[in-house]
Write a protein that holds these residues in place. Structure first.
Motif, PDB file in Angstrom:
ATOM      1  N   UNK A  15       0.804  -1.220   0.000  1.00  0.00           N
ATOM      2  CA  UNK A  15       0.000   0.000   0.000  1.00  0.00           C
ATOM      3  C   UNK A  15       0.836   1.268   0.000  1.00  0.00           C
ATOM      4  N   UNK A  16       2.094   1.168   0.339  1.00  0.00           N
ATOM      5  CA  UNK A  16       2.939   2.346   0.397  1.00  0.00           C
ATOM      6  C   UNK A  16       2.704   3.193   1.633  1.00  0.00           C
ATOM      7  N   UNK A  17       1.876   2.713   2.564  1.00  0.00           N
ATOM      8  CA  UNK A  17       1.559   3.466   3.770  1.00  0.00           C
ATOM      9  C   UNK A  17       2.709   3.402   4.776  1.00  0.00           C
ATOM     10  N   UNK A  18       3.589   2.455   4.597  1.00  0.00           N
ATOM     11  CA  UNK A  18       4.655   2.254   5.580  1.00  0.00           C
ATOM     12  C   UNK A  18       5.807   3.234   5.415  1.00  0.00           C
ATOM     13  N   UNK A  22       2.229   8.811   1.983  1.00  0.00           N
ATOM     14  CA  UNK A  22       1.272   7.870   1.408  1.00  0.00           C
ATOM     15  C   UNK A  22       1.270   8.038  -0.104  1.00  0.00           C
ATOM     16  N   UNK A  23       1.406   6.942  -0.821  1.00  0.00           N
ATOM     17  CA  UNK A  23       1.354   6.947  -2.278  1.00  0.00           C
ATOM     18  C   UNK A  23      -0.086   6.659  -2.700  1.00  0.00           C
ATOM     19  N   UNK A  24      -0.772   7.671  -3.188  1.00  0.00           N
ATOM     20  CA  UNK A  24      -2.184   7.536  -3.559  1.00  0.00           C
ATOM     21  C   UNK A  24      -2.387   6.492  -4.649  1.00  0.00           C
ATOM     22  N   UNK A  28      -4.813   3.227  -4.501  1.00  0.00           N
ATOM     23  CA  UNK A  28      -5.812   2.971  -5.546  1.00  0.00           C
ATOM     24  C   UNK A  28      -5.658   1.546  -6.098  1.00  0.00           C
ATOM     25  N   UNK A  29      -4.423   1.173  -6.414  1.00  0.00           N
ATOM     26  CA  UNK A  29      -4.173  -0.174  -6.954  1.00  0.00           C
ATOM     27  C   UNK A  29      -4.577  -1.240  -5.947  1.00  0.00           C
ATOM     28  N   UNK A  30      -4.216  -1.037  -4.689  1.00  0.00           N
ATOM     29  CA  UNK A  30      -4.579  -1.997  -3.649  1.00  0.00           C
ATOM     30  C   UNK A  30      -6.088  -2.166  -3.570  1.00  0.00           C
ATOM     31  N   UNK A  31      -6.808  -1.064  -3.616  1.00  0.00           N
ATOM     32  CA  UNK A  31      -8.271  -1.115  -3.510  1.00  0.00           C
ATOM     33  C   UNK A  31      -8.907  -1.794  -4.716  1.00  0.00           C
TER      34      UNK A  31
END
Length: 137
Positions: A15-18, A22-24, A28-31
């Protein structure tokens, strides 16, 4: 049904949250991938950190990395053919490549709207003055 594979650069999480920001696009791809997989679509994501062997075992991906370098990532392969390099696929690309029908898309939208609790204004507050009774603006 097509098989969609997304080969991603090395990262600590999908998710890039780590990271520091945050990479939007990763969110988006994760969702969208999660939603499509939940509908039975065959989509795989491979992270260079976690699955380097998959990158080497796919001749087209391996060649792209050798000839173009890390700039080729993310790279999307559909049924063995490279469809996109250097950027994530759009939601429209993923929907099309995964073989979704119009009915599948409608079902996905309905499911997403019901999960947000409101179908108006992109899932926003239904008391908003631009919304009337839950209809879209």
């Amino acid at each position: 049904m097509s098989k969609v594979e997304i080969f991603e650069p090395a990262m600590c999480c999908p998710t890039g949250v780590c990271g520091p920001g945050v990479d939007a696009d990763l969110l988006r791809i994760t969702a969208i991938v999660g939603e499509l997989v939940s509908m039975g679509k065959e989509i795989e994501r491979y992270n260079l950190t976690d699955s380097p062997e998959v990158f080497v075992q796919n001749p087209k991906v391996n060649d792209a990395l050798i000839n173009i370098g890390m700039g080729a990532l993310p790279l999307t392969v559909v049924d063995g053919e490279i469809k996109k390099m250097g950027d994530y696929p759009t939601n429209s690309d993923l929907v099309s490549w995964s073989g979704m029908t119009r009915e599948d898309v409608i079902e996905m939208i309905k499911k997403s709207q019901s999960a947000s609790g409101c179908s108006c204004c992109g899932g926003g507050d239904c008391s908003d003055s631009d919304c009337s009774g839950g209809d879209c603006c």
